[in-house]
Design an enzyme around this catalytic site. Structure first.
Site, PDB file in Angstrom:
ATOM      1  N   ASP A  30      -9.261  -2.350  -1.923  1.00 20.48           N
ATOM      2  CA  ASP A  30      -8.188  -2.871  -1.068  1.00 20.48           C
ATOM      3  C   ASP A  30      -7.195  -1.724  -0.852  1.00 20.48           C
ATOM      4  OD1 ASP A  30      -5.948  -3.997   0.025  1.00 20.48           O
ATOM      5  OD2 ASP A  30      -5.713  -5.565  -1.491  1.00 20.48           O
ATOM      6  N   CYS A  58       3.331 -11.949  -3.582  1.00 22.07           N
ATOM      7  CA  CYS A  58       1.922 -12.386  -3.507  1.00 22.07           C
ATOM      8  C   CYS A  58       1.081 -11.712  -4.575  1.00 22.07           C
ATOM      9  CB  CYS A  58       1.323 -12.116  -2.128  1.00 22.07           C
ATOM     10  SG  CYS A  58       2.132 -13.012  -0.825  1.00 22.07           S
ATOM     11  N   LYS A  75       0.697  -2.062   8.049  1.00 23.08           N
ATOM     12  CA  LYS A  75       1.281  -1.338   6.912  1.00 23.08           C
ATOM     13  C   LYS A  75       1.148   0.168   7.073  1.00 23.08           C
ATOM     14  CE  LYS A  75       0.452  -5.137   3.731  1.00 23.08           C
ATOM     15  NZ  LYS A  75       1.688  -5.772   3.309  1.00 23.08           N
ATOM     16  N   HIS A 130      -3.309  -8.200  -5.374  1.00 25.72           N
ATOM     17  CA  HIS A 130      -2.621  -9.090  -4.435  1.00 25.72           C
ATOM     18  C   HIS A 130      -3.456 -10.375  -4.342  1.00 25.72           C
ATOM     19  CE1 HIS A 130      -1.354 -10.495  -0.393  1.00 25.72           C
ATOM     20  NE2 HIS A 130      -0.297  -9.716  -0.529  1.00 25.72           N
ATOM     21  N   GLN A 155      -2.112  -0.929   0.590  1.00 24.72           N
ATOM     22  CA  GLN A 155      -0.897  -0.171   0.227  1.00 24.72           C
ATOM     23  C   GLN A 155      -1.172   1.318   0.087  1.00 24.72           C
ATOM     24  OE1 GLN A 155       2.127  -1.337   0.135  1.00 24.72           O
ATOM     25  NE2 GLN A 155       1.620  -3.487   0.364  1.00 24.72           N
TER      26      GLN A 155
HETATM   27  N1  PMP Z   1      -3.572  -6.280  -0.383  1.00 27.52           N
HETATM   28  C1  PMP Z   1      -2.415  -5.706  -0.695  1.00 27.52           C
HETATM   29  C2  PMP Z   1      -2.362  -4.737  -1.846  1.00 27.52           C
HETATM   30  C3  PMP Z   1      -1.271  -6.010   0.036  1.00 27.52           C
HETATM   31  O1  PMP Z   1      -0.109  -5.436  -0.287  1.00 27.52           O
HETATM   32  C4  PMP Z   1      -1.351  -6.920   1.093  1.00 27.52           C
HETATM   33  C5  PMP Z   1      -0.127  -7.284   1.916  1.00 27.52           C
HETATM   34  N2  PMP Z   1       1.048  -7.407   1.177  1.00 27.52           N
HETATM   35  C6  PMP Z   1      -2.592  -7.476   1.388  1.00 27.52           C
HETATM   36  C7  PMP Z   1      -3.681  -7.139   0.634  1.00 27.52           C
HETATM   37  C8  PMP Z   1      -2.755  -8.434   2.517  1.00 27.52           C
HETATM   38  O2  PMP Z   1      -2.454  -7.817   3.720  1.00 27.52           O
HETATM   39  P1  PMP Z   1      -2.316  -8.656   5.053  1.00 27.52           P
HETATM   40  O3  PMP Z   1      -1.333  -9.751   4.764  1.00 27.52           O
HETATM   41  O4  PMP Z   1      -1.825  -7.691   6.059  1.00 27.52           O
HETATM   42  O5  PMP Z   1      -3.672  -9.197   5.376  1.00 27.52           O
END
Ligand code: PMP
Length: 604
Positions: free
Chosen positions: A398, A562, A424, A321, A401
């Site tokens: 990270d 993203c 999430k 991401h 997910q």
């Molecule tokens: N890492 C991953 C794999 C994500 O899917 C996301 C959110 N789509 C993020 C980081 C960032 O999360 P947040 O916008 O809640 O900070």
């Protein structure tokens, strides 16, 4: 509706109230017989729709706040079960037909004045080992389709492997898994050792725990397949946050008065829950942040600033991401460091052999996602971490997910840092977690300065608090941290092992359906996948597919998610991305597939 005519047969008789347990049982049986009727439950049975343990005595699921008590705490008798002593802590919400009613809960015990959910394995065991009477345990609308599909997918074993076959609490071992191998998170050992883990959940009851799932979009029943973007919140989380503001609200740590003590206790208790949830060695390893993005930035600005210099290397994977790319790029520019990227194969799985070639004595950090938000790939983070450690590099995982889909244990993973976002995992927005190994956190400088993180300040010099306070400057998001604790309670009560099994079945069902539609190209077909079924449809823009689905009340994300580098690896700029959670059903997937099939048949 005259079908639902309960008889009083439990303690509720004395109160003159309807017998909630009987109503829940009847509702479960009723909706099990009426595919797709789960939503009707929230219309017809507003008062009885919240429990996911219908067999528990009503008193165990009723949380009522005694507003007359001096400290405004729920009254708790010796049994530890809050009794009906006044108004509900939950505001009545408008119900169909204009009626409103108080909401039943299923909290038992008390923690810092706030009643806590009953997640005990004993309670789960009671649901899953035949001690319960009544409601069938896995009333999945669409379970026949599910069984049929699983029968086709797993012909040799399907007779005992479909989740629906486990109704009644039998501890049947599933014959299929999310993945095999070292990072297999469908761990058979604890399941075999503890049959209660085999207890499936009641999907209809679960759905009734999430008020927003009863929403309609242009008259159509909402289908929420945008869980990778954010998840919905159970009523217990919503109520916990309200309770905080109604009874505990204060700044923490500093003031010496009752509400400060309540707020501090609630906040620190959430930290403990998160430590346990992640398998951390201590709650001092849990730092509250706004979310995964802020967490990764925190690590970049502390660990990165201190330990990464000119010529050093940071490895990320192609799956990342943007939140796990941009902070490292910024650091690399500032420090003169180099970013290296682990490639993926055509299924979207990282290539471990290529990764091995990237590792060397200059590698300082490996920052990888555990589950890809765009493809759903589950990366082999165990191996990635071990290989990084072998060259002396640190590892950030990270988990944005991952945590809502699979059991995580940071000590088993040996992760140096692990980050995720509360929203999430069925918690509030604006709160997330950085886990860091204590010994490592102790070596890191603060990244933001201000109140709360100091031990002593003069105009010449500041001494800092140890972790985690050192990394939590200023007033944090106290209420949402507490709400996140409630979300963790909820998830633990359902059981991540149960969630993983059920979601896997949903993903198989959706994938099977999508594959049968001409013109569909799945993006991301790794063997190890969770929750996400990204695809493109020939001759349609992804936005057109998203709009057609939205017209039917079905929410999916279409776009780059993203994660532009990984989509470009597959030659696309965008995909349509349905992503599933344990409150979704095969019926909903059928509705989704029907729209995609219609588009495919009406090719422009
Ligand atoms: N890492 C991953 C794999 C994500 O899917 C996301 C959110 N789509 C993020 C980081 C960032 O999360 P947040 O916008 O809640 O900070």
């Amino acid at each position: 509706m005259t079908i639902l005519t309960p008889t009083n047969n439990t303690g509720a008789a004395n109160s003159g109230l309807p017998d909630e347990a009987a109503l829940n049982r009847m509702a479960s049986e009723f909706f099990a017989l009426v595919p797709g009727a789960a939503q009707a439950a929230t219309q017809f049975l507003p008062s009885f729709s919240q429990g996911n343990t219908p067999e528990a005595p009503p008193s165990a699921r009723t949380l009522v706040h005694d507003s007359s008590s001096a400290q405004s705490k729920p009254s708790v008798p010796a049994s530890g079960v809050p009794q009906n002593a006044g108004s509900s802590i939950a505001p009545s919400r408008p119900q169909a037909g204009g009626a409103s009613s108080s909401t039943p809960y299923y909290f038992v015990g008390q923690e810092h004045g706030y009643p806590i959910a009953d997640n005990s394995l004993d309670s789960l065991a009671a649901q899953g080992t035949g001690k319960q009477s009544g409601a069938s345990a896995f009333n999945v609308p669409g379970q026949e389709q599910l069984q049929r599909i699983l029968g086709e997918l797993y012909p040799a074993t399907s007779a005992t492997s479909a989740p629906a076959q486990q109704a009644g609490g039998s501890a049947t071992q599933p014959a299929y898994y999310f993945q095999q191998g070292e990072q297999d998170y469908w761990d058979q050992a604890p399941r075999a050792a503890n049959p209660s883990l085999a207890a499936p959940f009641d999907i209809n009851a679960v759905r009734r725990d999430f008020p927003i799932l009863a929403e309609r979009v242009d008259g159509k029943q909402l289908v929420w397949f945008d869980n990778a973007a954010t998840t919905h919140k159970p009523k217990s989380v919503i109520d916990r946050i309200s309770y905080f503001y109604e009874h505990e609200n204060s700044n923490i740590h500093r003031a010496a008065h009752e509400l400060a003590a309540r707020a501090s206790d609630a906040y620190e208790s959430a930290r403990k829950k998160l430590a346990k949830f992640l398998g951390a060695a201590s709650e001092q390893e849990i730092i509250f942040v706004r979310g995964a993005t802020e967490g990764i930035n925190l690590v970049a600005q502390t660990f990165g600033k201190k330990f990464i210099g000119a010529g050093d290397e940071i490895i990320v994977s192609h799956l990342e991401h943007h939140a796990n790319i941009v902070p490292w790029q910024q650091l690399a520019v500032e420090k003169g460091a180099v970013i290296r990227v682990i490639p993926v194969d055509d299924s979207g799985q990282v290539l471990l052999d290529e990764y091995r070639k990237l590792l060397n004595s200059k590698t300082r950090l490996v920052a990888v996602t555990q589950v890809s938000n765009a493809l759903g790939t589950i990366a082999p983070v165990h191996e990635i971490t071990a290989l990084a450690h072998a060259v002396g590099a640190r590892v950030l995982i990270d988990g944005a997910q991952a945590v809502s889909h699979l059991r995580v244990n940071v000590q088993a993973l040996d992760a140096d840092f692990y980050v995720f976002s509360g929203h999430k995992v069925f918690g509030p927005t604006g709160i997330g977690v950085v886990y860091g190994k204590k010994a490592l956190l102790e070596q890191l400088p603060p990244w933001q300065g201000g109140g709360n993180m100091i031990a002593d300040v003069t105009f010449e010099h500041t001494r800092y608090q140890p972790a985690p306070a050192r990394f939590e400057a200023g007033t944090g998001n106290i209420a949402d941290a507490v709400g996140l604790g409630a979300a963790i309670d909820y998830v633990e009560r359902i059981g991540l092992e149960n969630i993983a099994l059920y979601e896997h079945a949903l993903l198989e069902y959706a994938t099977h359906g999508l594959k049968s539609i001409p013109g569909v190209r799945l993006i991301g077909t790794a063997h190890e996948k969770a929750s996400v079924a990204s695809f493109v449809l020939a001759r349609y823009e992804t936005a057109e597919v998203g709009k057609a689905l939205n017209d039917e009340g079905i929410a999916v994300r279409s776009g780059h998610h993203c994660a532009q580098p990984i989509l470009r690896r597959f030659g696309v700029e965008a995909t349509v991305r349905p992503s599933f959670a344990f409150y979704n059903t095969c019926e909903e997937i059928d509705r989704f597939l029907a729209v995609v099939r219609r588009l495919a048949n009406n090719r422009k």
